[in-house]
Write a protein that holds these residues in place. Structure first.
Motif, PDB file in Angstrom:
ATOM      1  N   SER A 277       0.826  -1.216   0.000  1.00 12.53           N
ATOM      2  CA  SER A 277       0.000   0.000   0.000  1.00 12.53           C
ATOM      3  C   SER A 277       0.852   1.253   0.000  1.00 12.53           C
ATOM      4  N   VAL A 278       1.892   1.279   0.842  1.00  9.47           N
ATOM      5  CA  VAL A 278       2.762   2.457   0.923  1.00  9.47           C
ATOM      6  C   VAL A 278       3.536   2.633  -0.378  1.00  9.47           C
ATOM      7  N   ASN A 279       4.031   1.539  -0.921  1.00  7.41           N
ATOM      8  CA  ASN A 279       4.811   1.582  -2.154  1.00  7.41           C
ATOM      9  C   ASN A 279       4.006   2.177  -3.309  1.00  7.41           C
ATOM     10  N   HIS A 280       2.770   1.753  -3.479  1.00  4.48           N
ATOM     11  CA  HIS A 280       1.943   2.239  -4.580  1.00  4.48           C
ATOM     12  C   HIS A 280       1.452   3.664  -4.326  1.00  4.48           C
ATOM     13  N   ALA A 281       1.139   3.984  -3.076  1.00  4.61           N
ATOM     14  CA  ALA A 281       0.628   5.319  -2.773  1.00  4.61           C
ATOM     15  C   ALA A 281       1.699   6.385  -2.993  1.00  4.61           C
ATOM     16  N   VAL A 282       2.907   6.131  -2.516  1.00  2.00           N
ATOM     17  CA  VAL A 282       3.976   7.134  -2.626  1.00  2.00           C
ATOM     18  C   VAL A 282       4.525   7.191  -4.043  1.00  2.00           C
ATOM     19  N   ASN A 283       4.499   6.085  -4.759  1.00  2.00           N
ATOM     20  CA  ASN A 283       5.018   6.097  -6.131  1.00  2.00           C
ATOM     21  C   ASN A 283       4.253   7.069  -7.016  1.00  2.00           C
TER      22      ASN A 283
ATOM     23  N   LEU B 298      12.586   4.427   7.956  1.00  2.00           N
ATOM     24  CA  LEU B 298      11.654   3.290   7.854  1.00  2.00           C
ATOM     25  C   LEU B 298      10.618   3.539   6.765  1.00  2.00           C
ATOM     26  N   PHE B 299      10.095   4.745   6.721  1.00  2.27           N
ATOM     27  CA  PHE B 299       9.111   5.072   5.695  1.00  2.27           C
ATOM     28  C   PHE B 299       9.725   4.977   4.300  1.00  2.27           C
ATOM     29  N   VAL B 300      10.972   5.425   4.162  1.00  2.00           N
ATOM     30  CA  VAL B 300      11.641   5.430   2.857  1.00  2.00           C
ATOM     31  C   VAL B 300      11.925   4.009   2.377  1.00  2.00           C
ATOM     32  N   ILE B 301      12.452   3.149   3.240  1.00  2.00           N
ATOM     33  CA  ILE B 301      12.830   1.801   2.782  1.00  2.00           C
ATOM     34  C   ILE B 301      11.598   0.983   2.413  1.00  2.00           C
ATOM     35  N   VAL B 302      10.455   1.285   3.033  1.00  2.00           N
ATOM     36  CA  VAL B 302       9.221   0.592   2.682  1.00  2.00           C
ATOM     37  C   VAL B 302       8.623   1.177   1.410  1.00  2.00           C
TER      38      VAL B 302
END
Length: 319
Positions: free
Chosen positions: A96-102, A236-240
């Motif tokens: 979820s985080v990967n797709h949202a931030v991308n 942590l937020f960045v690596i995820v």
């Protein structure tokens, strides 16, 4: 710091003993005792030696990390197993985080550069700061960093793990490839010179937490302490978000750091945070409290006490 000699300042080869006849002899000190005293005593670091140690340690770390067999199929199988554990724990937030931030270009591009550069820049900056401002603590705190990095190599060798972005069929986005970011050795043209399956434990988390603890414990400005606390949280937020690590990789980094602190306490006899800011031979070290010799003499039992002086009394001659 007073005038009494301590065991940490004993001569390196032995200690003087005086027998009943007044003859002085040297009693040899056991090697293990001398080693223990050496490890427990804060000493001023030497710049050339420390620079060489940091360079050598990072070279050895990179060499061993990248020489570990990648074992792709095993690493991918373990990634699926780890993801199943996260789902059972309800912490599988990576997708979820990967797709949202991308989808937020102005945010994900700086994150890619963050992942590629800040990992080294901040760690080196904290090392330099400790070297200059906290020389008495530098060696012990630096030892924790070295031990954390060394212990991580065992994880890379015995637990090859694929990062989320290399998990086939899981639909994670490799943000470095998508946004054509330079600098990261995890993707793109640089991936061939780095082991892609050394994700557990995360040294981005291990090193950033090490930096945060040093800043929070030793820095004086409140703003510096706040930035120190925020640094591993942002990491942590960045690596995820960039698809480079699972949440449990970060947990592995924290466990590795905790183990390193435990080993350091055994080696140095106390926590790295309990060392003095300056070693005893540093001119900036706090001098021993001054003794008032006159006050001591006045309280010595054998010293005669001064009689109180009476003020002259005027006698009037008038009746």
């Amino acid at each position: 710091m007073g005038g009494n000699p301590s065991r940490e300042t004993m001569p390196p080869s032995g200690r003087r003993l005086t027998d009943e006849a007044g003859r002085t002899t040297m009693q040899p000190i056991p090697t293990m005792t001398r080693l223990r005293v050496y490890l427990h005593t804060p000493r001023r670091p030497r710049f050339v030696v420390e620079l060489a140690l940091v360079a050598l340690s990072y070279w050895v770390y990179s060499l061993i990390r990248n020489a570990v067999p990648e074992r792709e199929h095993l690493a991918v199988d373990r990634a699926w197993q780890l993801l199943d554990v996260e789902k059972a724990l309800h912490i599988d937030i990576e997708h979820s985080v990967n797709h949202a931030v991308n989808g937020i270009t102005w945010l994900i591009v700086p994150m890619n550069y963050y992942y590629a550069t800040l990992h080294f820049v901040v760690t080196i900056g904290v090392l330099v700061w400790l070297f200059h401002k906290h020389p008495g603590r530098y060696r012990a705190v630096r030892t924790v960093l070295f031990l954390t990095t060394g212990l991580a190599l065992f994880g890379y060798f015995f637990y090859a793990l694929a990062p989320p972005r290399l998990l086939p069929g899981a639909d994670y986005i490799d943000t470095v490839l998508v946004h054509h970011t330079w600098g990261s050795m995890a993707s793109g043209d640089m991936k061939n010179v780095s082991n892609q399956y050394a994700a557990m434990p995360s040294m981005h988390i291990g090193w950033s937490t090490w930096c945060a603890l040093a800043i929070v414990m030793f820095a004086r400005p409140l703003w510096a302490k706040v930035l120190g606390v925020l640094y591993p949280i942002a990491t942590l937020f960045v690596i995820v978000a960039t698809g480079n690590h699972f949440v449990l990789d970060a947990v592995g980094g924290w466990i590795t750091l905790a183990a390193a602190f435990g080993v350091q306490c055994l080696v140095n006899g106390r926590s790295a945070y309990r060392f003095p800011q300056y070693p005893p031979d540093d001119p900036r070290a706090a001098p021993p409290p001054p003794t008032d010799k006159k006050a001591d003499d006045d309280h010595t039992p054998d010293a005669p006490r001064a009689k109180p002086q009476r003020e002259p009394v005027e006698v009037s001659s008038s009746p």
